[in-house]
Motif scaffolding. Structure first.
Motif, PDB file in Angstrom:
ATOM      1  N   ARG A   1       0.835  -1.214   0.000  1.00 30.18           N
ATOM      2  CA  ARG A   1       0.000   0.000   0.000  1.00 30.18           C
ATOM      3  C   ARG A   1       0.864   1.256   0.000  1.00 30.18           C
ATOM      4  O   ARG A   1       0.520   2.266  -0.641  1.00 30.18           O
ATOM      5  N   PHE A   2       2.004   1.203   0.665  1.00 31.25           N
ATOM      6  CA  PHE A   2       2.883   2.361   0.727  1.00 31.25           C
ATOM      7  C   PHE A   2       3.716   2.498  -0.547  1.00 31.25           C
ATOM      8  O   PHE A   2       4.098   3.605  -0.927  1.00 31.25           O
ATOM      9  N   PHE A   3       3.992   1.379  -1.198  1.00 33.83           N
ATOM     10  CA  PHE A   3       4.665   1.430  -2.494  1.00 33.83           C
ATOM     11  C   PHE A   3       3.751   2.004  -3.578  1.00 33.83           C
ATOM     12  O   PHE A   3       4.209   2.721  -4.463  1.00 33.83           O
ATOM     13  N   SER A   4       2.468   1.672  -3.514  1.00 35.47           N
ATOM     14  CA  SER A   4       1.576   1.899  -4.651  1.00 35.47           C
ATOM     15  C   SER A   4       0.602   3.055  -4.503  1.00 35.47           C
ATOM     16  O   SER A   4      -0.037   3.449  -5.482  1.00 35.47           O
ATOM     17  N   THR A   5       0.474   3.617  -3.309  1.00 36.34           N
ATOM     18  CA  THR A   5      -0.488   4.710  -3.082  1.00 36.34           C
ATOM     19  C   THR A   5       0.123   5.767  -2.157  1.00 36.34           C
ATOM     20  O   THR A   5       1.106   5.499  -1.464  1.00 36.34           O
ATOM     21  N   PRO A   6      -0.484   6.956  -2.109  1.00 35.35           N
ATOM     22  CA  PRO A   6      -0.027   7.984  -1.154  1.00 35.35           C
ATOM     23  C   PRO A   6      -0.566   7.681   0.241  1.00 35.35           C
ATOM     24  O   PRO A   6      -1.317   8.466   0.836  1.00 35.35           O
ATOM     25  N   ALA A   7      -0.163   6.536   0.782  1.00 38.91           N
ATOM     26  CA  ALA A   7      -0.765   6.009   2.007  1.00 38.91           C
ATOM     27  C   ALA A   7      -0.580   6.936   3.203  1.00 38.91           C
ATOM     28  O   ALA A   7      -1.505   7.099   4.006  1.00 38.91           O
TER      29      ALA A   7
ATOM     30  N   LYS B   1      17.121 -17.321   4.042  1.00 41.56           N
ATOM     31  CA  LYS B   1      18.575 -17.172   4.047  1.00 41.56           C
ATOM     32  C   LYS B   1      19.008 -15.951   3.245  1.00 41.56           C
ATOM     33  O   LYS B   1      20.094 -15.412   3.457  1.00 41.56           O
ATOM     34  N   MET B   2      18.165 -15.531   2.309  1.00 36.88           N
ATOM     35  CA  MET B   2      18.455 -14.352   1.475  1.00 36.88           C
ATOM     36  C   MET B   2      17.563 -13.177   1.879  1.00 36.88           C
ATOM     37  O   MET B   2      17.143 -12.380   1.035  1.00 36.88           O
ATOM     38  N   ALA B   3      17.257 -13.048   3.172  1.00 39.41           N
ATOM     39  CA  ALA B   3      16.265 -12.071   3.623  1.00 39.41           C
ATOM     40  C   ALA B   3      16.614 -10.638   3.220  1.00 39.41           C
ATOM     41  O   ALA B   3      15.752  -9.885   2.754  1.00 39.41           O
ATOM     42  N   LEU B   4      17.863 -10.239   3.407  1.00 43.36           N
ATOM     43  CA  LEU B   4      18.258  -8.871   3.068  1.00 43.36           C
ATOM     44  C   LEU B   4      18.141  -8.630   1.567  1.00 43.36           C
ATOM     45  O   LEU B   4      17.590  -7.607   1.127  1.00 43.36           O
ATOM     46  N   THR B   5      18.639  -9.559   0.766  1.00 44.78           N
ATOM     47  CA  THR B   5      18.539  -9.445  -0.686  1.00 44.78           C
ATOM     48  C   THR B   5      17.082  -9.374  -1.123  1.00 44.78           C
ATOM     49  O   THR B   5      16.705  -8.519  -1.941  1.00 44.78           O
ATOM     50  N   ASN B   6      16.243 -10.244  -0.579  1.00 46.22           N
ATOM     51  CA  ASN B   6      14.839 -10.277  -0.987  1.00 46.22           C
ATOM     52  C   ASN B   6      14.077  -9.037  -0.522  1.00 46.22           C
ATOM     53  O   ASN B   6      13.203  -8.540  -1.235  1.00 46.22           O
ATOM     54  N   TYR B   7      14.400  -8.536   0.659  1.00 47.23           N
ATOM     55  CA  TYR B   7      13.760  -7.309   1.151  1.00 47.23           C
ATOM     56  C   TYR B   7      14.061  -6.135   0.214  1.00 47.23           C
ATOM     57  O   TYR B   7      13.152  -5.394  -0.186  1.00 47.23           O
ATOM     58  N   LEU B   8      15.313  -5.971  -0.160  1.00 45.57           N
ATOM     59  CA  LEU B   8      15.692  -4.870  -1.046  1.00 45.57           C
ATOM     60  C   LEU B   8      15.187  -5.115  -2.472  1.00 45.57           C
ATOM     61  O   LEU B   8      14.829  -4.165  -3.183  1.00 45.57           O
ATOM     62  N   MET B   9      15.125  -6.381  -2.882  1.00 48.12           N
ATOM     63  CA  MET B   9      14.583  -6.704  -4.200  1.00 48.12           C
ATOM     64  C   MET B   9      13.102  -6.297  -4.287  1.00 48.12           C
ATOM     65  O   MET B   9      12.627  -5.845  -5.339  1.00 48.12           O
ATOM     66  N   GLN B  10      12.373  -6.460  -3.193  1.00 45.92           N
ATOM     67  CA  GLN B  10      10.973  -6.046  -3.175  1.00 45.92           C
ATOM     68  C   GLN B  10      10.836  -4.551  -3.477  1.00 45.92           C
ATOM     69  O   GLN B  10       9.939  -4.138  -4.224  1.00 45.92           O
ATOM     70  N   THR B  11      11.735  -3.758  -2.926  1.00 52.54           N
ATOM     71  CA  THR B  11      11.709  -2.323  -3.212  1.00 52.54           C
ATOM     72  C   THR B  11      11.998  -2.056  -4.682  1.00 52.54           C
ATOM     73  O   THR B  11      11.301  -1.258  -5.330  1.00 52.54           O
ATOM     74  N   LEU B  12      13.019  -2.690  -5.220  1.00 56.83           N
ATOM     75  CA  LEU B  12      13.378  -2.452  -6.626  1.00 56.83           C
ATOM     76  C   LEU B  12      12.238  -2.843  -7.555  1.00 56.83           C
ATOM     77  O   LEU B  12      11.906  -2.101  -8.496  1.00 56.83           O
ATOM     78  N   LEU B  13      11.612  -3.976  -7.308  1.00 55.68           N
ATOM     79  CA  LEU B  13      10.514  -4.418  -8.162  1.00 55.68           C
ATOM     80  C   LEU B  13       9.295  -3.518  -8.028  1.00 55.68           C
ATOM     81  O   LEU B  13       8.675  -3.126  -9.041  1.00 55.68           O
ATOM     82  N   CYS B  14       8.945  -3.161  -6.805  1.00 57.62           N
ATOM     83  CA  CYS B  14       7.737  -2.357  -6.593  1.00 57.62           C
ATOM     84  C   CYS B  14       7.901  -0.927  -7.100  1.00 57.62           C
ATOM     85  O   CYS B  14       6.972  -0.369  -7.702  1.00 57.62           O
ATOM     86  N   THR B  15       9.045  -0.314  -6.863  1.00 56.31           N
ATOM     87  CA  THR B  15       9.232   1.042  -7.375  1.00 56.31           C
ATOM     88  C   THR B  15       9.281   1.047  -8.898  1.00 56.31           C
ATOM     89  O   THR B  15       8.840   2.009  -9.541  1.00 56.31           O
ATOM     90  N   THR B  16       9.788  -0.016  -9.487  1.00 59.13           N
ATOM     91  CA  THR B  16       9.783  -0.119 -10.954  1.00 59.13           C
ATOM     92  C   THR B  16       8.357  -0.252 -11.474  1.00 59.13           C
ATOM     93  O   THR B  16       7.998   0.325 -12.518  1.00 59.13           O
TER      94      THR B  16
END
Length: 414
Positions: free
Chosen positions: A38-44, A331-346
């Motif tokens: 919701r915070f990625f996709s709207t002015p929440a 095991k890849m929690a940090l990578t996956n957390y930051l990947m979520q940001t890259l995918l959602c902002t894109t």
């Protein structure tokens, strides 16, 4: 002699990992994305400042309530508990090797702070890594505390946050402060402007808006600090009392904790839901009832989730399946957390698909499931070849120096 030992301090090897922690971490990552969508996709944050209630079609309303009841505050609490556990695990393993481990932990936090600052200023205002890095230094003061002291610290910190919101609700009820109609119009216009910036603006305009959003949520983050600390302390308490290392011997205790926390969580959810139903603006007392309930239910339901997972994973078939599909994600929690940001902002920002403000809560759930499914597959195949995720390797490389690559090379050789 001590310097020689420090030189051989390498990251945790695969056979030293506790599988259930990785599985819980993977579960938390899904919930965090579910809430963050919701915070990625709207002015929440602008919408929340107006204090508006749920609206839209039936699917969106149901989706909003589903996330509100089952996910809001729960998964950031769970992730914070795991950070507290990880701190003690890190310290214990370092001390077993005869190392002055505080130096490495401080360096580890400084590297995490660097990642967090880059993330929050240049990618997304909702970063959590910065908070973990800053508050992580306080854990060094609590390391030697007895379990009873850690439990007491958790309860006191938690109580202060919840009490504040209900006191504010009482104050707002008697103060009868109303938002002027003209101010409401300005705030709604601001919502429209933010949508335009993120969906159509330049990189510089988005950067400027991000700085503005960071300033808006700065005060609220004080209370998030309290939740994080609460769960740091609970995590350390549970670790020191053997919940994760001697689970089979603590099943009755785990069931008692789960039942108690579920009761507390249901009470908090009732209060939060009443606040959400009756809210009529940011100055409404129900606004503070809503958040008081959320801050009561978030930590308690997250603990209920963790205890339930521990009980479920006593079944060897369930554990084997979860290990296969979810452990690589954790095991890849940090990578996956930051990947979520890259995918959602894109997906949502103007330099990608520009869908900001055009996807409702139900669509957000579908995107969450899609991204997380991708991460399960990606993590599975990545961890088949490598010991660490990309960002985990970099974090270790900057923390330990050349020793960080030893285990990674060993994995490749195998």
């Amino acid at each position: 002699m001590q310097q020689s030992k420090q030189h051989h301090f390498v990251p945790t090897a695969a056979n030293e990992r506790i599988v259930v922690l990785d599985i819980i971490r993977a579960f938390a990552l899904f919930g965090i994305l579910l809430v963050n969508m919701r915070f990625f996709s709207t002015p929440a944050i602008q919408v929340d400042s107006i204090g508006s209630s749920s609206s839209g079609n039936l699917f969106d309303i149901v989706s909003t309530w589903f996330i509100f009841i089952f996910a809001e505050i729960k998964f950031v609490s769970m992730f914070s508990m795991l950070f507290g556990i990880g701190f003690l695990l890190f310290m214990e393993r370092g001390e077993e090797k005869g190392i002055h481990v505080k130096k490495f932990f401080k360096r580890r936090l400084l590297v995490l702070l660097l990642f967090g600052l880059i993330h929050i200023f240049f990618f997304w205002y909702g970063d959590i890594l910065t908070f973990y890095a800053l508050l992580g230094f306080l854990l060094l003061l609590m390391k030697g505390k007895q379990p009873r002291s850690l439990k007491r610290a958790a309860i006191i910190t938690w109580s202060i946050i919840v009490t504040f919101f209900f006191l504010m609700a009482s104050f707002m009820y008697f103060a009868q402060i109303e938002t002027a109609p003209a101010q409401q119009v300005l705030m709604k216009n601001e919502v429209n402007r933010v949508v335009e910036v993120y969906s159509q603006g330049t990189f510089v305009e988005i950067l400027q808006q991000r700085m503005n959003d960071i300033s808006i949520i700065a005060f609220g983050n004080i209370f998030l600090f309290g939740v994080i600390l609460t769960m740091f302390f609970f995590g350390m308490y549970f670790w020191k009392t053997g919940i994760f290392t001697n689970t089979a011997e603590n099943l009755d205790r785990i069931r008692r904790i789960a039942k108690t926390m579920l009761l507390v969580g249901v009470l908090g959810l009732i209060l939060a839901s009443l606040g959400k139903l009756f809210i009529d603006g940011a100055n409404s007392p129900w606004y503070f009832v809503q958040y008081g309930g959320l801050f009561l239910s978030g930590p308690s339901i997250s603990i209920f989730y963790v205890m339930s997972i521990l009980l479920l994973l006593q079944n060897k078939d369930r554990l084997a399946k979860a290990t296969t599909f979810l452990q690589p994600v954790g095991k890849m929690a940090l990578t996956n957390y930051l990947m979520q940001t890259l995918l959602c902002t894109t997906i949502f920002y103007s330099y990608g698909l520009g869908l900001f403000g055009s996807i409702g809560p139900f669509g957000g759930i579908l995107i969450t499931v899609g991204i997380y499914s991708l991460q399960i597959v990606y993590s599975y195949f990545w961890m088949k070849r490598f010991q660490f995720g990309t960002m985990e390797w970099l974090w270790r490389r900057l923390t330990y120096g050349k020793n960080a690559v030893k285990v990674q090379r060993l994995k490749k050789a195998q």
